[in-house]
Design an enzyme around this catalytic site. Structure first.
Site, PDB file in Angstrom:
ATOM      1  CG  ASP A  42      -2.018  -0.945   1.016  1.00 29.01           C
ATOM      2  OD1 ASP A  42      -1.930  -1.691   0.281  1.00 29.01           O
ATOM      3  OD2 ASP A  42      -2.896  -1.107   1.921  1.00 29.01           O
ATOM      4  CE  LYS A 140      -4.161  -4.303   1.148  1.00 25.54           C
ATOM      5  NZ  LYS A 140      -4.844  -3.396   2.001  1.00 25.54           N
ATOM      6  CB  CYS A 185      -2.164  -3.009   5.005  1.00 25.89           C
ATOM      7  SG  CYS A 185      -3.935  -2.376   5.058  1.00 25.89           S
TER       8      CYS A 185
HETATM    9  C1  VGL Z   1      -4.513   0.907   5.668  1.00 24.33           C
HETATM   10  C2  VGL Z   1      -6.472   1.789   6.968  1.00 24.33           C
HETATM   11  C3  VGL Z   1      -7.063   1.538   6.170  1.00 24.33           C
HETATM   12  C4  VGL Z   1      -3.111   0.519   5.483  1.00 24.33           C
HETATM   13  C5  VGL Z   1      -5.568   0.600   4.595  1.00 24.33           C
HETATM   14  O1  VGL Z   1      -2.875   0.383   4.231  1.00 24.33           O
HETATM   15  O2  VGL Z   1      -2.632   0.072   6.291  1.00 24.33           O
HETATM   16  N1  VGL Z   1      -4.893   1.338   6.743  1.00 24.33           N
HETATM   17  N2  VGL Z   1      -6.747   1.007   4.879  1.00 24.33           N
END
Ligand code: VGL
Ligand code: ZN
Length: 238
Positions: A42, A140, A185
């Site tokens: 991410d 995802k 994540c």
């Molecule tokens: C994430 C919060 C919401 C992450 C993704 O990538 O850690 N955190 N969505």
């Protein structure tokens, strides 16, 4: 494998760390092999400074990840990829604010600012990530009513992203996890990697955390408990 932390602590206390030979150092560092993969989690505009769910110092992981990626033939990236009005967004729950926690059918859910909406600039992988050999991007969180911090299994605990089957089909056995955010994540991915039987490393300085309501300390404790190995980028031979 030798326990690096113990050895290094021992060396430091006997004050010989300064004269450790390059041969000994090379033997102690971790060399990614053909059965190893780097998972880059991410690294997207929304999580970088100026983004809607900016992780403090999130941009600092980029040069570290680019550097260690040179040591891997196998790299998989992930991309948080939400629908508009996703269940994890505070805006989808009248009267609720970001970082509040609510109960959903699958369990507790932290509510977030809107982020990583499919097709938006915020959802793009950082343009500064430079890993041309990356072979797969797993998206995802695209089911509107289920979040997915983990790159393996959605928050309902059963819907798979297909990543485990992919990695096993490719005969990959050792996973090195880096990216954003350490306590969400990255941690959920590392914990699921252990559950699926992978040898799992989290590269601490190649990650940054959100740290809401004690989440960062809890994530490291849960990962240690699960046998996730906590390493630094300098531990990896590139
Ligand atoms: C994430 C919060 C919401 C992450 C993704 O990538 O850690 N955190 N969505
Ligand atoms: Zn998300």
């Amino acid at each position: 494998m030798l326990d690096r932390r113990q050895i290094l602590t021992g060396l430091a206390t006997t004050a010989v760390a300064g004269i450790i030979s390059s041969k000994v150092w090379a033997a102690m560092s971790i060399k990614p092999d053909d059965a190893s993969a780097l998972l880059v989690i991410d690294v997207q505009n929304c999580f970088l400074p100026g983004g809607s769910l900016a992780v403090k110092e999130g941009d600092q992981v980029v040069p570290v990840i680019n550097r260690i990626a040179k040591g891997f033939t196998n790299v998989v990236m992930t991309q948080d990829w939400h629908t508009e009005g996703h269940v994890s967004f505070a805006s989808a729950h009248p009267g609720k604010k970001p970082f509040e926690i609510i109960d959903l059918p699958y369990g507790k859910q932290v509510l977030w600012p809107d982020h990583c909406v499919q097709g938006t600039d915020g959802a793009l992988l950082s343009k500064d990530i430079s890993i041309p050999q990356a072979e797969l991007v797993i998206r995802k969180g695209f089911h509107k009513d289920v979040d997915s911090y983990s790159a393996f299994t959605e928050a309902d605990g059963k819907t798979t992203t297909g990543l485990e089957a992919y990695l096993k089909a490719r005969k990959l056995k050792r996973l090195f996890v880096a990216g954003l955010a350490t306590d969400f994540c990255v941690a959920w991915t590392a914990l699921d990697a252990r559950k699926a039987g992978f040898e799992t490393y989290v590269v601490e300085d190649a990650c940054r955390g959100i740290d809401t309501q004690g989440s960062l300390a809890k994530a490291w404790a849960d990962m240690a408990q699960a046998g996730v190995k906590r390493i630094q980028s300098a531990d990896i031979a590139v």
